[in-house]
Enzyme design. Structure first.
Site, PDB file in Angstrom:
ATOM      1  CG  ASP A  69      52.001  -6.639 -24.175  1.00 35.18           C
ATOM      2  OD1 ASP A  69      52.643  -7.346 -25.433  1.00 35.18           O
ATOM      3  OD2 ASP A  69      52.365  -7.037 -23.155  1.00 35.18           O
ATOM      4  CB  THR A  70      47.558  -4.852 -25.430  1.00 37.32           C
ATOM      5  OG1 THR A  70      47.444  -3.418 -26.235  1.00 37.32           O
ATOM      6  CG2 THR A  70      45.604  -4.532 -24.735  1.00 37.32           C
TER       7      THR A  70
END
Length: 195
Positions: A69-70
């Site tokens: 996840d970013t």
């Protein structure tokens, strides 16, 4: 065997560049988070949630599931994916001429051994100053539409970036050096040094 718990074509391309066999199972994990979570907590928890969400589909295979996840953070504010062009313009206007941080969490779940590793990386990105016309022209390309912070460093967004400090691949969405060291903990080596 590696299972990538992501529908992101960018993450798929990055993982493919390591030359390891893998398959993709898109994750539909809940991405909501409490407002008091730190950026590190957000990306680590969401990466783990995404990986855990595909466990039922993975079955009883001897595999390592990779979730990621970013997020983009400016002055403590998390900038997610824009809801529309107006939201995208607002984000890019805030980012232009300033330095922000990109956090990516990576979770690896070894199904055979029932072991989980979760880590994260942070990269600082400085955007150049942009005119309203440049921001509008960039939005018109369609590139910012599904990107955290409304830009893609691996695309035309590269023309907006003045400087980065840290891992480039972290900004794209999958820090390869971090992932490589995490996978080695499960006996999967990218560079095995043999031959």
């Amino acid at each position: 065997m590696i299972i990538l718990a992501s529908g992101s074509p960018r993450r798929r391309e990055l993982l493919a560049s390591l030359g390891l066999p893998f398959e993709v199972l898109a994750s539909d994990a809940d991405e909501s988070t409490p407002p008091d979570w730190t950026p590190e907590t957000i990306v680590r928890n969401l990466a783990l949630r995404k990986a855990e969400a595909v466990i039922p589909a993975a079955g009883d295979r001897d595999a390592v599931i990779v979730g990621s996840d970013t997020i983009v953070v400016l002055d403590g504010q998390v900038l997610g994916k824009p809801v529309d062009a107006e939201d995208s313009a607002a984000m890019l206007s805030m980012l232009q001429g300033r330095t922000h941080q990109v956090y990516t969490g990576v979770a690896c779940i070894g199904l055979a051994e029932g072991r989980t590793l979760v880590e994260h990386r942070r990269t600082s990105v400085t955007m150049r100053a942009m005119s309203k016309a440049e921001i509008s022209a960039y939005i018109a390309t369609g590139e910012p539409a599904d990107k955290a912070g409304s830009y893609a460093i691996q695309g035309l967004g590269a023309t907006l970036v003045e400087e980065i400090e840290g891992c480039y691949f972290n900004v794209v969405g999958l820090p390869l050096s971090l992932l490589s060291s995490m996978l080695s903990g499960f006996g999967i080596t990218v560079l095995n040094g043999q031959g």
